[in-house]
Design a protein around this motif. Structure first.
Motif, PDB file in Angstrom:
ATOM      1  N   VAL A 188       0.823  -1.204   0.000  1.00  0.00           N
ATOM      2  CA  VAL A 188       0.000   0.000   0.000  1.00  0.00           C
ATOM      3  C   VAL A 188       0.859   1.256   0.000  1.00  0.00           C
ATOM      4  O   VAL A 188       0.485   2.277  -0.592  1.00  0.00           O
ATOM      5  CB  VAL A 188      -0.962  -0.012   1.213  1.00  0.00           C
ATOM      6  CG1 VAL A 188      -1.783   1.252   1.264  1.00  0.00           C
ATOM      7  CG2 VAL A 188      -1.883  -1.212   1.141  1.00  0.00           C
ATOM      8  N   ALA A 221       0.535   4.227  -2.643  1.00  0.00           N
ATOM      9  CA  ALA A 221       0.282   5.616  -2.255  1.00  0.00           C
ATOM     10  C   ALA A 221       1.272   6.563  -2.919  1.00  0.00           C
ATOM     11  O   ALA A 221       0.902   7.671  -3.331  1.00  0.00           O
ATOM     12  CB  ALA A 221       0.355   5.753  -0.737  1.00  0.00           C
ATOM     13  N   GLN A 257       0.139   7.026  -6.512  1.00  0.00           N
ATOM     14  CA  GLN A 257      -1.038   7.889  -6.581  1.00  0.00           C
ATOM     15  C   GLN A 257      -0.686   9.328  -6.259  1.00  0.00           C
ATOM     16  O   GLN A 257      -1.156  10.269  -6.913  1.00  0.00           O
ATOM     17  CB  GLN A 257      -2.109   7.378  -5.608  1.00  0.00           C
ATOM     18  CG  GLN A 257      -2.834   6.135  -6.076  1.00  0.00           C
ATOM     19  CD  GLN A 257      -3.815   6.441  -7.192  1.00  0.00           C
ATOM     20  OE1 GLN A 257      -3.452   6.526  -8.359  1.00  0.00           O
ATOM     21  NE2 GLN A 257      -5.069   6.606  -6.845  1.00  0.00           N
ATOM     22  N   THR A 291      -7.427   1.071  -9.646  1.00  0.00           N
ATOM     23  CA  THR A 291      -6.633   1.152  -8.413  1.00  0.00           C
ATOM     24  C   THR A 291      -7.487   0.957  -7.169  1.00  0.00           C
ATOM     25  O   THR A 291      -6.984   0.496  -6.136  1.00  0.00           O
ATOM     26  CB  THR A 291      -5.904   2.508  -8.297  1.00  0.00           C
ATOM     27  OG1 THR A 291      -6.851   3.571  -8.353  1.00  0.00           O
ATOM     28  CG2 THR A 291      -4.869   2.674  -9.395  1.00  0.00           C
ATOM     29  N   TYR A 318      -6.527  -0.961  -3.505  1.00  0.00           N
ATOM     30  CA  TYR A 318      -6.492  -0.241  -2.235  1.00  0.00           C
ATOM     31  C   TYR A 318      -7.446  -0.855  -1.210  1.00  0.00           C
ATOM     32  O   TYR A 318      -7.080  -1.121  -0.059  1.00  0.00           O
ATOM     33  CB  TYR A 318      -6.840   1.225  -2.469  1.00  0.00           C
ATOM     34  CG  TYR A 318      -7.046   2.022  -1.213  1.00  0.00           C
ATOM     35  CD1 TYR A 318      -5.961   2.410  -0.440  1.00  0.00           C
ATOM     36  CD2 TYR A 318      -8.331   2.388  -0.803  1.00  0.00           C
ATOM     37  CE1 TYR A 318      -6.146   3.138   0.722  1.00  0.00           C
ATOM     38  CE2 TYR A 318      -8.513   3.113   0.353  1.00  0.00           C
ATOM     39  CZ  TYR A 318      -7.421   3.493   1.115  1.00  0.00           C
ATOM     40  OH  TYR A 318      -7.622   4.201   2.268  1.00  0.00           O
ATOM     41  N   GLU A 321      -6.433  -2.891   2.295  1.00  0.00           N
ATOM     42  CA  GLU A 321      -6.889  -2.395   3.601  1.00  0.00           C
ATOM     43  C   GLU A 321      -7.644  -3.482   4.364  1.00  0.00           C
ATOM     44  O   GLU A 321      -7.476  -3.636   5.585  1.00  0.00           O
ATOM     45  CB  GLU A 321      -7.771  -1.160   3.404  1.00  0.00           C
ATOM     46  CG  GLU A 321      -8.112  -0.445   4.691  1.00  0.00           C
ATOM     47  CD  GLU A 321      -8.625   0.955   4.427  1.00  0.00           C
ATOM     48  OE1 GLU A 321      -7.844   1.909   4.562  1.00  0.00           O
ATOM     49  OE2 GLU A 321      -9.813   1.100   4.073  1.00  0.00           O
ATOM     50  N   ILE A 367       0.259   5.302   4.677  1.00  0.00           N
ATOM     51  CA  ILE A 367      -0.530   5.808   3.551  1.00  0.00           C
ATOM     52  C   ILE A 367      -0.310   7.311   3.381  1.00  0.00           C
ATOM     53  O   ILE A 367      -0.047   7.817   2.277  1.00  0.00           O
ATOM     54  CB  ILE A 367      -2.030   5.516   3.774  1.00  0.00           C
ATOM     55  CG1 ILE A 367      -2.335   4.055   3.481  1.00  0.00           C
ATOM     56  CG2 ILE A 367      -2.898   6.402   2.886  1.00  0.00           C
ATOM     57  CD1 ILE A 367      -2.384   3.712   2.016  1.00  0.00           C
ATOM     58  N   SER A 415     -14.764   3.214   0.764  1.00  0.00           N
ATOM     59  CA  SER A 415     -14.135   3.835  -0.395  1.00  0.00           C
ATOM     60  C   SER A 415     -15.130   4.694  -1.166  1.00  0.00           C
ATOM     61  O   SER A 415     -14.821   5.811  -1.595  1.00  0.00           O
ATOM     62  CB  SER A 415     -13.548   2.757  -1.308  1.00  0.00           C
ATOM     63  OG  SER A 415     -12.945   3.327  -2.448  1.00  0.00           O
TER      64      SER A 415
END
Length: 386
Positions: A24, A28, A31, A117, A121, A125, A148, A338
């Protein structure tokens, strides 16, 4: 012998947690790099700010529309296979974005990168939640939130090293997504089966089960996105230089990064629900103090704490989600989180900006304070908080 088996199992569990968090963190960074990179490129092309904003909105729209599909994808193809496929697809879509360099083609491509994506994610999580020992879930999720936040903050720093022109920044992002998939492949066999058979709960079906938690996610997302977008505008009312406002935002992000583990440890001693209410209350206090302290040195510790507790609302919500749900319900719940994060990020900033247009700079703390106060009041007067 039983103790040895227990210790071996715990080592495997922590190894898997470390692998997923590493996955993750790289995600991150990728992104966090892509958002400013694409904005810089569009700005050089002479694209208007309004179109740049619309282009950026495609990614959260992809999050929102893909979220209801995640539980079904995890059940049909397996969570591990779905996440690995999404890592590869994310790299492919980012490569297409770098290849096209066209504002109009970027609209569907940025939507796609949000859509592919998001499962990566969400499922990562879920694995962290499921793997975290109940007695240590607070600190594990605090570490997860810290990583994150640090990853998203590190993304723009990568641009300082490779620049924003040509293929180098895109290659960093593409490699990051592929490396993300590689980290996941190493630990995928150790990950729990979060998509096991049982009652199949959809995202919409989950919402009545924990509507207050989902409301907390909307508030946390809306608060974060509104402050990042509008605090610099707020500062112009007080003739505060842009450099100072940027530094204040950095201090706020630093509070977010630094304080999630302490908040997680506090949740282990108290409860995630109680700490979440405390975070909401202190966030409201920050809204009240902002206009009083904005021109004083006390604004620095104020925004540090503000950043910590405002994001702490989300961290505590995730911890409580893991405490209350498991299996397919947890998958649906995290996908709903999300979706609600996307909703909060899209709805609250325009609302706050509109209020600022009507009543001036005071609209920022007033709007965010009222939203947080509504959440706090609902929490207090709800007999059975869900």
């Amino acid at each position: 012998m039983a103790l040895a088996k227990s210790e071996t199992g715990e080592r495997v569990q922590w190894a898997a947690i470390t692998g997923v968090i590493a996955t993750v963190s790289v995600f991150a960074i990728a992104q966090g790099l892509s958002y400013p990179l694409l904005s810089f490129i569009l700005q050089r092309q002479g694209v208007s700010p309004a179109v740049i904003g619309l282009s950026a909105a495609m990614t959260p729209i992809g999050f929102i529309l893909s979220s209801p599909l995640i539980p079904g994808l995890a059940r049909r193809f397996g969570a591990g296979r779905t996440a690995l496929t999404c890592a590869v697809l994310s790299a492919l879509v980012l490569a297409l974005i770098g290849w096209t360099q066209d504002v109009y083609l970027w609209f569907p491509l940025r939507f796609l990168i949000g859509a592919v994506t998001n499962p990566l994610y969400v499922l990562s999580e879920i694995w962290v939640i499921a793997l975290a020992p109940p007695s240590r879930r607070g600190r594990v999720m605090g570490i997860y939130s810290t990583i994150i936040s640090a990853g998203f903050a590190a993304g723009p720093l990568c641009l300082l090293a490779v620049g924003t022109e040509g293929w180098p920044p895109f290659l960093v992002g593409i490699f990051a997504f592929l490396f993300c998939g590689g980290c996941l492949a190493v630990v995928v066999k150790r990950l729990p089966k979060v998509d096991e058979a049982g009652e199949n709960v959809s995202v919409l079906g989950f919402m009545p089960l924990a509507w207050l938690l989902l409301s907390s996610v909307v508030v946390a997302a809306g608060f974060e996105q509104s402050v990042l977008a509008l605090l610099p505008v707020y500062g112009t009312h007080y003739a505060i230089p842009e450099a100072r406002m940027s530094a204040l935002l950095s201090m706020m992000i630093a509070g977010n990064i630094a304080m999630q583990v302490p908040l997680g440890l506090l949740a282990e001693r108290l409860t995630a629900r109680l700490v979440r209410f405390g975070c909401v209350s202190v966030t409201i206090l920050g809204c009240l103090l902002l206009p009083v302290l904005i021109e004083t040195p006390l604004i620095w510790p104020c925004v540090f704490v503000w950043g910590a507790v405002s994001y702490g609302i989300y961290t505590m919500s995730i911890i409580e989600l893991g405490e209350r749900f498991s299996g397919s319900t947890l998958v649906a719940g995290n996908a709903a989180f999300s979706l609600m994060w996307g909703v909060g990020g899209i709805v609250v900033p325009p609302l706050t900006g509109s209020v600022m247009d009507v009543i001036g700079a005071a609209g920022l703390p007033a709007t965010l304070g009222i939203i947080c106060a509504a959440l706090a009041v609902t929490t207090v007067f709800r007999r059975r908080i869900v």
